[in-house]
Design an enzyme around this catalytic site. Structure first.
Site, short mmCIF file in Angstrom:
data_model
loop_
_atom_site.label_atom_id
_atom_site.label_comp_id
_atom_site.label_asym_id
_atom_site.label_seq_id
_atom_site.Cartn_x
_atom_site.Cartn_y
_atom_site.Cartn_z
N HIS A 146 0.68 -1.22 -0.02
CA HIS A 146 0.03 0.07 0.02
C HIS A 146 0.94 1.35 0.03
O HIS A 146 0.50 2.37 -0.15
CB HIS A 146 -0.98 0.03 1.35
CG HIS A 146 -1.99 -1.04 1.21
ND1 HIS A 146 -2.81 -1.43 0.16
CD2 HIS A 146 -2.18 -2.00 2.40
CE1 HIS A 146 -3.70 -2.28 0.82
NE2 HIS A 146 -3.33 -2.74 1.90
N1 V1S Z 1 -9.53 -3.99 8.16
C1 V1S Z 1 -8.86 -3.24 8.88
C2 V1S Z 1 -8.13 -2.43 9.70
N2 V1S Z 1 -8.02 -2.70 11.00
C3 V1S Z 1 -7.08 -1.60 11.28
C4 V1S Z 1 -6.50 -1.39 12.74
C5 V1S Z 1 -7.16 -2.04 13.76
C6 V1S Z 1 -6.62 -1.81 15.06
C7 V1S Z 1 -5.64 -0.96 15.27
F1 V1S Z 1 -5.08 -0.69 16.48
C8 V1S Z 1 -5.14 -0.26 14.13
C9 V1S Z 1 -5.36 -0.46 12.97
N3 V1S Z 1 -6.78 -0.76 10.25
C10 V1S Z 1 -7.52 -1.58 9.10
C11 V1S Z 1 -7.43 -0.93 7.85
C12 V1S Z 1 -6.10 -1.15 7.20
C13 V1S Z 1 -5.64 -2.47 6.52
C14 V1S Z 1 -4.43 -2.70 6.08
C15 V1S Z 1 -4.04 -3.88 5.42
C16 V1S Z 1 -2.62 -4.22 5.10
C17 V1S Z 1 -2.14 -5.11 4.15
O1 V1S Z 1 -2.56 -6.51 4.62
O2 V1S Z 1 -2.88 -5.38 2.83
C18 V1S Z 1 -0.88 -5.07 3.83
C19 V1S Z 1 0.12 -5.28 4.67
N4 V1S Z 1 -7.85 0.66 7.91
C20 V1S Z 1 -8.88 0.93 7.51
O3 V1S Z 1 -9.87 0.25 7.37
C21 V1S Z 1 -9.16 2.53 7.96
C22 V1S Z 1 -9.90 2.97 8.83
C23 V1S Z 1 -10.31 3.25 7.71
C24 V1S Z 1 -10.53 2.34 9.73
C25 V1S Z 1 -9.71 1.60 11.01
N5 V1S Z 1 -9.34 2.93 11.78
C26 V1S Z 1 -8.48 2.27 13.07
C27 V1S Z 1 -8.35 3.66 10.80
C28 V1S Z 1 -9.07 4.22 9.60
ZN ZN Z 2 -3.85 -7.43 3.30
#
Ligand code: V1S
Ligand code: ZN
Ligand code: CA
Length: 393
Positions: A146
């Site tokens: 990403h």
């Molecule tokens: N799905 C999901 C998710 N969960 C979290 C998260 C949860 C707890 C925490 F302490 C911190 C973060 N973030 C997300 C996702 C990002 C997913 C990334 C995937 C990465 C990969 O596997 O592809 C490659 C290594 N973020 C979101 O959904 C964004 C938000 C929109 C919602 C969640 N909040 C915490 C941030 C904003």
């Molecule tokens: Zn992923």
């Protein structure tokens, strides 16, 4: 006696850096670099290190990272300090520079080292391939798909994949990038949007309003402005919850088969994100270790130089199983591997079941409902076949 032998004339290299595994994103954060330790320990317990060339990777240099990332971004990444008091999730400050310091991409101790080690492993893997010392090079610490030129996103700060592919492009005319992480490989896609030398293919859960990052629709195939050679060179395979091994492998073989025929890549970079497995903390699919591994097997059979990257994967025991099985496929010992986990495996109790191939019932209790009708999957294959008419090697 592991029974694992080294096939003559076929070289697999394994690139890792134990210092990377010690970093912590924070207590509640899903990304646990320790999963790399668990994976490596299972791989070594099976005796697979005797069938590979094993390297401790170095950290990538600033100049190497700057082959893709902006120097403004790298300078900031190199100087920011972790916050003394971490913000809580709800009360996060929206005023973020380069998207750094929120809950997805927190600032933690040793962040710059962690990022440069991940990219160092990927670059070492790429160089073993271009120097023809390896047929397959493995960098499970990479796969952070990403990250953008000047922005962190979704637990990714440095796009080690882009940096490694740029290295491959110094030697090969065309590179095929394939991404089986449950999330859309948006950073890699965007980086190569305007070139016809890289074709990117991502399989992912797609739900623009409810699933990260929300991009990767079937008809997002690269900017179609007049003189963009990269048009039609982004392939997206949007999927729904609960897809099974059988459906996924059918799709994968059919789509990648057609792409290899048409695009005629000179090397393949495969991101093996393990969050597409059943039972993942963030994922939504019903894939098993066998179905995930079948994608690696298919790519190996194409017979081109191949890099295997890690990626997502938030239930460490499943990550370790998948990357162990996939390492065995790279070496070619998958048919002789004992499904019973070796007795002496460190942290053996972490695995819950003592098998490398737990059933869906063992993983989930109740399997997640499959929301991928066969008809929709056929439409996807049809769209991509038509898209490929615009592609020529
Ligand atoms: N799905 C999901 C998710 N969960 C979290 C998260 C949860 C707890 C925490 F302490 C911190 C973060 N973030 C997300 C996702 C990002 C997913 C990334 C995937 C990465 C990969 O596997 O592809 C490659 C290594 N973020 C979101 O959904 C964004 C938000 C929109 C919602 C969640 N909040 C915490 C941030 C904003
Ligand atoms: Zn992923
Ligand atoms: Ca993907």
């Amino acid at each position: 006696e592991s029974g694992i032998t080294r096939p003559k004339g076929y070289n697999v290299s394994f690139h890792c850096n134990p210092d990377m595994e010690k970093h912590h994103f924070g207590m509640t954060h899903p990304m646990k670099p320790w999963r790399l330790t668990l994976s490596k320990s299972l791989i070594y317990s099976y005796g697979m290190s005797f069938a590979m060339d094993n390297y401790i990777s170095r950290a990538a240099t600033y100049e190497e990272l700057a082959s893709f990332h902006s120097t403004d971004y790298l300078d900031f990444l190199g100087t920011v300090l972790p916050e003394p008091v971490p913000r809580d999730l709800e009360n996060s400050n929206p005023d973020l520079k380069f998207n750094l310091g929120g809950s997805d991409c927190p600032l933690f101790d040793g962040l710059y080292d962690y990022c440069s080690m991940s990219a160092g492993g990927a670059l070492d893997a790429a160089r073993k391939i271009t120097s023809k010392q390896s047929d397959i090079a493995i960098a499970w610490g990479g796969g952070l798909h990403h990250a953008k030129k000047a922005e962190a996103s979704g637990f990714c700060y440095i796009n080690d994949i882009v940096v490694a592919i740029l290295e491959l492009l110094r030697f090969y005319p065309r590179v095929l990038y394939i991404d089986i992480d449950v999330h859309h490989g948006d950073g890699v896609e965007e980086a190569f949007f305007s070139t016809d030398r890289v074709m990117t293919v991502s399989f992912h859960k797609y739900d623009p309003n409810n699933f990260f990052p929300g991009t990767g629709a079937l008809d997002d195939n690269g900017p179609k402005n007049e003189h963009n050679p990269g048009a039609h060179h982004a392939v997206n395979v949007p999927l729904n919850d609960g897809i099974t091994d059988e459906q996924y492998d059918m799709l994968f073989d059919s789509i990648i088969g057609k792409i290899v025929e048409k695009f005629r890549p000179s090397a393949i970079a495969l991101q093996c994100g393990a969050d597409s497995l059943a039972g993942d903390r963030l994922g939504r699919f019903n894939l098993q270790v066998q179905g995930h591994g079948a994608c690696v097997e298919f790519c190996k059979k194409v017979g081109l130089p191949l890099i295997l990257f890690g990626g997502g994967g938030y239930t460490p025991r499943n990550v370790a199983r998948a990357w162990t099985y996939e390492t065995s496929i790279a070496i070619g010992c998958q048919d002789n591997i004992n499904p019973l986990l070796p007795q002496h495996t460190p942290w053996r109790e972490q695995f819950r079941q003592d098998t490398l191939f737990p059933t869906l019932e063992q993983i989930l209790g109740e399997p997640r409902q499959n929301r991928n009708p066969q008809k929709r999957l056929q439409e996807i294959v049809q769209h991509i076949s038509e898209q490929l008419r615009f592609v020529q090697a």
